[in-house]
Design an enzyme around this catalytic site. Structure first.
Site, PDB file in Angstrom:
ATOM      1  N   HIS A 266       0.859  -1.196   0.000  1.00  0.00           N
ATOM      2  CA  HIS A 266       0.000   0.000   0.000  1.00  0.00           C
ATOM      3  C   HIS A 266       0.891   1.240   0.000  1.00  0.00           C
ATOM      4  O   HIS A 266       1.334   1.692  -1.050  1.00  0.00           O
ATOM      5  CB  HIS A 266      -0.914  -0.046   1.226  1.00  0.00           C
ATOM      6  N   HIS A 308      -2.118  -0.836 -11.612  1.00  0.00           N
ATOM      7  CA  HIS A 308      -2.870  -0.444 -10.423  1.00  0.00           C
ATOM      8  C   HIS A 308      -4.075  -1.363 -10.303  1.00  0.00           C
ATOM      9  O   HIS A 308      -4.666  -1.769 -11.298  1.00  0.00           O
ATOM     10  CB  HIS A 308      -3.317   1.020 -10.539  1.00  0.00           C
ATOM     11  N   ASP A 365       3.004   6.149  -7.817  1.00  0.00           N
ATOM     12  CA  ASP A 365       4.175   5.766  -7.027  1.00  0.00           C
ATOM     13  C   ASP A 365       5.453   5.771  -7.860  1.00  0.00           C
ATOM     14  O   ASP A 365       6.549   5.903  -7.323  1.00  0.00           O
ATOM     15  CB  ASP A 365       3.976   4.375  -6.424  1.00  0.00           C
TER      16      ASP A 365
END
Length: 426
Positions: A266, A308, A365
């Site tokens: 996460h 994702h 990210d």
């Protein structure tokens, strides 16, 4: 909201009808709250990937089209035109503030930026090498022992005060976790500064000299926080809602969310990207070799920061953050070879049919770690930065849950696969 009926027929020919709940956007949800009463069965959905756990008006994701809305506003417009503190008001209250409303909100946040002096002692009690996330989880959970005057969750004024305290105090606490880990003296907040500028001063200034930071760096961090402020019912947000459903106070509920965020699947994903890029750069591997390894099912190597669980198209936040990388590194210099490597990797994957067919596009990210590194924020603080930004999303969901007329304690079911009933021997 209900205008369709779903009919389920079992093997004996018995039919049961269930209402379909329709939201403003997105697919319908079959309402199965009376499933057991009608059929004698529950549903099985590991990871809750096909389960709507609540109704919410805060954020919406369309993963197929790469859309993220906060209270109806597209994330790209918010990143371009808004500020983090204005977004906080929007998430908490549902509408953008007037000038007067924002001034009052800003004043309330500034009122709560300082923490009790004993919290400084509390943080100093951690080992010198404690992980900043360990300190953050413990300290946020401990806030309920300092602020008894806002713990009545049935009182709307208490709920609002706690929400403002959390948004105001997280930057202060985050900076203290960083400075304790580095052996630096704690810096008090300066309410003459804006939200992000204040945080940067608490992080990086020292008492012996004046501190100045780049406006580009401050804007990059602010947009980073906007992009991470909320993201629908992810693992940490769902954790906050589940913890809060028991009646837990907001500080305990947010601490539970921080603990969930700490997991590498996460909040730790951007750290994994930096580790991957470091490994590629230091090994001298070519982009072609890296891509080949990622496609080899017998090689354990994985490309981090691609794909994702929700977005099956380009992550809309990644487009914004890639632009920030250009601006920040052009001004600061920063880790240019690392960014060049990231760009080469992105371009190679976007041109490769293997990744296009699987819709493995760069996510937020992929770039966020590079920006944090350019801002001289160490990797063990990456998830703390994420938690600081996401606090407003968590507390907004916690508040919304307490207004929900269908609010009840969370209690998932299970399929029991253990021993059948048996007698104790002897």
């Amino acid at each position: 909201m209900t205008n369709r009926i779903f009919t389920l027929t079992d093997q004996d020919g018995k039919s049961s009808e269930f209402a379909v709940q329709e939201g403003t956007h997105g697919p319908g949800c079959i309402s199965i709250s009376d499933l057991y009463a009608k059929t004698g069965c529950f549903t099985y959905d590991p990871g809750f990937g096909a389960t709507g756990s609540c109704k919410s008006s805060i954020s919406f994701i369309n993963g197929e089209e790469g859309i993220l809305l906060h209270r109806g506003y597209p994330i790209d417009q918010l990143a371009e035109k808004s500020s983090y503190l204005e977004l906080c008001y929007l998430l908490l209250n549902g509408e953008l503030p007037s000038e007067t409303e924002f001034a009052e909100f800003d004043s309330s946040i500034k009122l709560h930026t300082m923490v009790h002096e004993n919290i400084r002692d509390f943080i100093n009690g951690f080992r010198y090498d404690a992980h900043p996330m360990a300190m953050l989880v413990g300290t946020v959970g401990a806030l309920s022992s300092f602020y008894h005057d806002s713990l009545d969750i049935s009182n709307p004024e208490h709920r609002q005060t706690s929400a403002h305290r959390l948004i105001a105090k997280l930057p202060t606490i985050a900076s203290y976790c960083y400075r304790h880990h580095r052996g630096l003296p704690f810096m008090y907040p300066d309410n003459n500064l804006g939200y992000v500028d204040n945080f940067m001063q608490m992080m990086f200034s020292v008492p012996a000299q004046d501190y100045k930071h780049s406006s580009t760096a401050a804007r990059a961090l602010e947009v980073m926080m906007i992009l991470h402020a909320d993201h629908e019912q992810n693992a940490s947000t769902s954790t906050v809602r589940l913890a809060g459903s028991s009646g837990a106070n907001p500080f305990a509920s947010i601490a539970a969310g921080i603990a969930s965020l700490w997991g590498p699947a996460h909040g730790g994903a951007n750290e994994a990207v930096i580790n991957m890029l470091d490994s590629i750069y230091n090994s001298g591997e070519t982009i072609e070799t890296t891509i080949a390894r990622a496609k080899d099912k017998n090689d354990p190597f994985r490309l981090m920061g691609f794909g994702h669980r929700v977005y099956k198209n380009f992550d809309p936040r990644a487009k914004i953050i890639a632009g920030l990388c250009h601006e920040l590194l052009d001004e600061l210099g920063g880790d240019q070879p690392m960014f060049d490597l990231a760009l080469e990797l992105e371009q190679a994957t976007l041109a490769d049919d293997y990744f296009k067919e699987r819709r493995l596009y760069p996510n937020v990210d992929f770039y966020s770690g590079i920006i944090l590194r350019a801002l001289n924020i160490p990797m063990n603080m990456f998830t703390v930065m994420f938690a600081m930004a996401r606090t407003v999303g968590w507390i907004s969901h916690w508040l919304e849950m307490h207004h929900d007329p269908e609010f009840r304690i969370g209690r998932p079911r299970q399929i029991y696969i253990g021993h059948a009933k048996r007698d104790y021997p002897g």
